[in-house]
Write a protein that holds these residues in place. Structure first.
Motif, short mmCIF file in Angstrom:
data_model
loop_
_atom_site.label_atom_id
_atom_site.label_comp_id
_atom_site.label_asym_id
_atom_site.label_seq_id
_atom_site.Cartn_x
_atom_site.Cartn_y
_atom_site.Cartn_z
N GLU A 52 0.98 -1.11 -0.09
CA GLU A 52 -0.03 -0.06 0.14
C GLU A 52 1.02 1.16 -0.04
O GLU A 52 0.71 2.07 -0.73
CB GLU A 52 -1.07 -0.09 1.04
CG GLU A 52 -1.88 -0.87 1.19
CD GLU A 52 -2.81 -1.08 2.38
OE1 GLU A 52 -2.89 -0.18 3.12
OE2 GLU A 52 -3.55 -1.95 2.55
N GLU A 56 1.14 4.28 -2.69
CA GLU A 56 0.84 5.57 -2.09
C GLU A 56 1.88 6.61 -2.78
O GLU A 56 1.57 7.58 -3.22
CB GLU A 56 0.44 5.91 -0.67
CG GLU A 56 0.43 6.90 -0.15
CD GLU A 56 0.37 6.97 1.40
OE1 GLU A 56 -0.30 8.05 2.01
OE2 GLU A 56 0.82 6.27 1.93
N MET A 59 1.74 6.62 -6.65
CA MET A 59 0.51 7.74 -7.30
C MET A 59 0.45 9.11 -6.80
O MET A 59 0.15 9.89 -7.58
CB MET A 59 -0.78 6.97 -6.55
CG MET A 59 -1.08 5.64 -6.78
SD MET A 59 -1.73 5.42 -8.64
CE MET A 59 -0.12 4.75 -9.45
N TYR A 117 -6.39 3.94 -4.37
CA TYR A 117 -5.39 4.58 -5.13
C TYR A 117 -5.61 4.59 -6.64
O TYR A 117 -5.16 5.55 -7.08
CB TYR A 117 -3.96 3.90 -4.64
CG TYR A 117 -3.81 4.11 -3.19
CD1 TYR A 117 -3.99 5.38 -2.60
CD2 TYR A 117 -3.06 3.34 -2.41
CE1 TYR A 117 -3.48 5.51 -1.37
CE2 TYR A 117 -2.60 3.42 -1.11
CZ TYR A 117 -2.84 4.50 -0.58
OH TYR A 117 -2.53 4.94 0.74
N SER A 121 -6.12 7.63 -9.17
CA SER A 121 -5.27 8.14 -10.04
C SER A 121 -5.89 8.25 -11.28
O SER A 121 -5.87 9.13 -12.13
CB SER A 121 -4.17 7.15 -10.04
OG SER A 121 -3.29 7.61 -10.94
#
Length: 208
Positions: A52, A56, A59, A117, A121
């Motif tokens: 994750e 993060e 992105m 995410y 995006s």
């Protein structure tokens, strides 16, 4: 000088791309990063949270460069799109390992945070393209207003198919797999190819 946290992220990124998320252990990540395995728990808590954090970070980088380009008052809509394509192509070339993971996770991942995410995006890119196309059409920079979803699909599809196809093209044209000059020229040609497609889709004419 990168931090220990970033070092772990980069090591995980490399291994996830090579082996896949499920087949990569935290012990292998710690060995690749040359850190004690307890550091992964300290910084991230789990392998899932590590993935994750990787998404993060990447992105957020994408959203940052988009905002920087969109805020440039001296560029018209095509110049902004052209610059975004330049940055996008360079990121895909530089971070091929991450974009390999991204494509896999889009098809297989059930992690809701990563799904968010990815969705955020994509929506960010769609919002950006919609604004640039609307403004460019109104300002007569563009003669056409394409379907933004299809425009985004064409751009992303071309980019990732070309990225994935590079090893096959090298084999087909008998290019040494380690030939970095070919890779660089390949992505330059890809960049120009995508821009030519977008010019047609948008009805943009240079030097008009």
């Amino acid at each position: 000088m990168i931090s220990k946290e970033e070092n772990i992220l980069f090591a995980a990124e490399k291994l996830f791309a090579e082996r896949g998320f499920e087949k990569t252990s935290t012990r292998e990540i710690s060995r690749e990063a040359n850190v004690n395995i307890s550091m992964i728990s300290y910084y991230f808590g789990s392998k899932e949270k590590l993935l994750e954090s990787l998404f993060e970070m990447r992105m957020a980088e994408s959203q940052t460069y988009i905002k920087e380009i969109m805020a440039k008052p001296d560029l018209n809509e095509w110049q902004k799109i052209s610059l975004i394509i330049d940055r996008y192509t360079e990121r895909v070339r530089t971070y091929k390992v991450f974009y390999t993971i991204l494509q896999t996770e889009q098809l297989t991942n059930k992690n809701e945070q990563i799904i968010r995410y990815l969705e955020n995006s994509k929506k960010g890119f769609l919002d950006m393209y919609q604004k640039l196309v609307d403004d460019g059409f109104q300002n007569k920079t563009f003669k056409k207003k394409p379907n933004i979803a299809m425009m985004h699909a064409t751009l992303s599809g071309t980019m990732f198919y070309a990225m994935n196809g590079l090893p096959m093209y090298k084999d087909y044209f008998s290019i040494n797999k380690e030939n970095i000059d070919y890779d660089q020229q390949y992505f330059q040609d890809l960049n120009l190819h995508i821009k030519e497609i977008l010019k047609h889709i948008l009805g943009y004419e240079e030097n008009k």
